[in-house]
Design a protein around this motif. Structure first.
Motif, PDB file in Angstrom:
ATOM      1  N   MET A 172      53.832  40.098  38.700  1.00  0.00           N
ATOM      2  CA  MET A 172      54.103  39.477  37.707  1.00  0.00           C
ATOM      3  C   MET A 172      52.898  39.199  37.666  1.00  0.00           C
ATOM      4  SD  MET A 172      56.824  38.947  37.459  1.00  0.00           S
ATOM      5  CE  MET A 172      58.944  39.557  37.003  1.00  0.00           C
ATOM      6  N   SER A 173      51.285  39.794  38.002  1.00  0.00           N
ATOM      7  CA  SER A 173      49.802  39.902  37.520  1.00  0.00           C
ATOM      8  C   SER A 173      49.317  40.593  38.366  1.00  0.00           C
ATOM      9  CB  SER A 173      49.596  38.126  38.689  1.00  0.00           C
ATOM     10  OG  SER A 173      50.168  38.082  39.988  1.00  0.00           O
ATOM     11  N   ALA A 174      48.252  40.535  37.834  1.00  0.00           N
ATOM     12  CA  ALA A 174      46.758  41.705  37.316  1.00  0.00           C
ATOM     13  C   ALA A 174      45.985  41.005  37.364  1.00  0.00           C
ATOM     14  CB  ALA A 174      47.379  42.672  36.664  1.00  0.00           C
ATOM     15  N   GLU A 175      44.576  41.609  38.023  1.00  0.00           N
ATOM     16  CA  GLU A 175      43.274  41.161  38.222  1.00  0.00           C
ATOM     17  C   GLU A 175      42.373  41.857  37.147  1.00  0.00           C
ATOM     18  OE1 GLU A 175      42.112  39.450  41.144  1.00  0.00           O
ATOM     19  OE2 GLU A 175      42.467  37.171  41.011  1.00  0.00           O
ATOM     20  N   VAL A 176      41.058  41.917  36.572  1.00  0.00           N
ATOM     21  CA  VAL A 176      39.975  42.890  36.646  1.00  0.00           C
ATOM     22  C   VAL A 176      38.924  41.745  36.300  1.00  0.00           C
ATOM     23  CG1 VAL A 176      42.195  44.414  34.197  1.00  0.00           C
ATOM     24  CG2 VAL A 176      40.770  42.755  33.443  1.00  0.00           C
ATOM     25  N   MET A 177      38.273  42.952  36.825  1.00  0.00           N
ATOM     26  CA  MET A 177      36.702  42.289  36.130  1.00  0.00           C
ATOM     27  C   MET A 177      35.731  42.549  35.272  1.00  0.00           C
ATOM     28  SD  MET A 177      34.277  40.998  38.173  1.00  0.00           S
ATOM     29  CE  MET A 177      34.152  40.566  39.343  1.00  0.00           C
ATOM     30  N   LEU A 178      35.575  41.208  33.405  1.00  0.00           N
ATOM     31  CA  LEU A 178      34.854  41.834  32.874  1.00  0.00           C
ATOM     32  C   LEU A 178      33.342  43.021  32.929  1.00  0.00           C
ATOM     33  CD1 LEU A 178      35.102  38.375  31.513  1.00  0.00           C
ATOM     34  CD2 LEU A 178      36.401  40.982  30.863  1.00  0.00           C
ATOM     35  N   THR A 179      33.625  43.736  31.725  1.00  0.00           N
ATOM     36  CA  THR A 179      31.982  43.996  32.192  1.00  0.00           C
ATOM     37  C   THR A 179      31.054  43.689  31.216  1.00  0.00           C
ATOM     38  OG1 THR A 179      33.039  45.775  30.125  1.00  0.00           O
ATOM     39  CG2 THR A 179      33.246  46.480  32.143  1.00  0.00           C
ATOM     40  N   ASP A 180      30.038  43.568  31.378  1.00  0.00           N
ATOM     41  CA  ASP A 180      29.007  43.530  30.681  1.00  0.00           C
ATOM     42  C   ASP A 180      29.113  43.590  28.950  1.00  0.00           C
ATOM     43  OD1 ASP A 180      27.676  42.679  32.692  1.00  0.00           O
ATOM     44  OD2 ASP A 180      26.097  44.036  32.955  1.00  0.00           O
ATOM     45  N   SER A 181      29.766  44.284  28.717  1.00  0.00           N
ATOM     46  CA  SER A 181      29.954  44.699  27.692  1.00  0.00           C
ATOM     47  C   SER A 181      30.965  43.422  26.534  1.00  0.00           C
ATOM     48  CB  SER A 181      30.613  46.066  27.071  1.00  0.00           C
ATOM     49  OG  SER A 181      29.370  47.062  27.514  1.00  0.00           O
ATOM     50  N   MET A 182      31.597  43.037  27.326  1.00  0.00           N
ATOM     51  CA  MET A 182      32.169  42.406  27.422  1.00  0.00           C
ATOM     52  C   MET A 182      32.153  40.850  27.186  1.00  0.00           C
ATOM     53  SD  MET A 182      35.866  43.556  29.831  1.00  0.00           S
ATOM     54  CE  MET A 182      36.443  44.868  29.846  1.00  0.00           C
ATOM     55  N   LYS A 183      31.417  40.137  28.199  1.00  0.00           N
ATOM     56  CA  LYS A 183      30.739  38.889  28.069  1.00  0.00           C
ATOM     57  C   LYS A 183      30.280  38.157  26.760  1.00  0.00           C
ATOM     58  CE  LYS A 183      30.557  39.499  33.054  1.00  0.00           C
ATOM     59  NZ  LYS A 183      29.146  40.030  33.942  1.00  0.00           N
TER      60      LYS A 183
END
Length: 215
Positions: A172-183
């Motif tokens: 019911m949930s998950a996590e991802v770390m944003l990359t510099d290209s996403m910010k």
């Protein structure tokens, strides 16, 4: 030069004159070579269509590993790439001298299961993006867990990232770390769930969509 397989009456592979022989999914196919047409003056409409084709093709190519799962149940006598192209082509249009996307309607899967419902996104100050969702149709098939897959698409369509087997549907949930290209951009997220059995059976969900600003 083409080579004949399985005797004179068998299929052949390679080029013979203006015809090319190939084999796909165990079936021998024949196709004619494309006619080369040289045009010095290409119409604006043709250039716009080329731009739409290029962007649609790029979107599907970037998500190809997910498309192979998500469109397998409906591909039939087509490749999963072609099935995905047909499903998304109309959502890329040429407007005001550039291609724009109808982001909420883009699809990475087309299966018989209901999509992830009530998808909610939160982003903390450290750059961790949390995805939560509600109930799903099924969480397990013949002892095999349904896995959630995620595709992140940047608003300018110049960057994307795929996450295969990100989490179990039952989590019911998950996590991802944003990359510099996403910010610093608006992000469009597409998620679906399926089992490995989706390669032969329709245990694939439809695509869920959500968006968030990563500025």
């Amino acid at each position: 030069m083409g080579s004949i397989r399985k005797g004179v009456l068998g299929g052949f592979m390679g080029k013979v004159g203006s015809v090319v022989g190939s084999k796909w999914k165990g079936t021998y196919l024949l196709r004619s070579l494309p006619e080369v047409i040289k045009r010095k003056n290409i119409s604006l409409k043709c250039l716009q269509q080329r731009a739409r084709f290029t962007q649609t093709n790029r979107f599907i190519s970037d998500a190809r590993h997910l498309v192979r799962l998500g469109f397998r149940p409906v591909s039939k006598n087509r490749t999963t790439f072609n099935a995905a192209y047909d499903a998304n082509d109309t959502f890329f249009q040429f407007e005001n001298d550039h291609v724009v996307a109808d982001f909420p309607n883009l699809q990475l899967s087309k299966g018989g299961l209901s999509k992830l419902e009530n998808v909610h996104l939160t982003l903390d100050e450290t750059g961790v993006l949390q995805i939560r969702w509600g109930t799903v149709d099924i969480i397990q098939v013949d002892g095999e867990e349904c896995m959630v897959h995620l595709f992140v698409y940047r608003d300018d369509m110049q960057y994307s990232k795929s996450y295969i087997d990100l989490a179990k549907a039952s989590d019911m949930s998950a996590e991802v770390m944003l990359t510099d290209s996403m910010k610093g951009h608006k992000l469009h997220l597409y998620a679906f769930y399926c089992t490995a059995s989706a390669l032969t059976k329709d245990y694939v969900s439809k695509t869920s969509y959500a968006e968030i600003s990563a500025s």
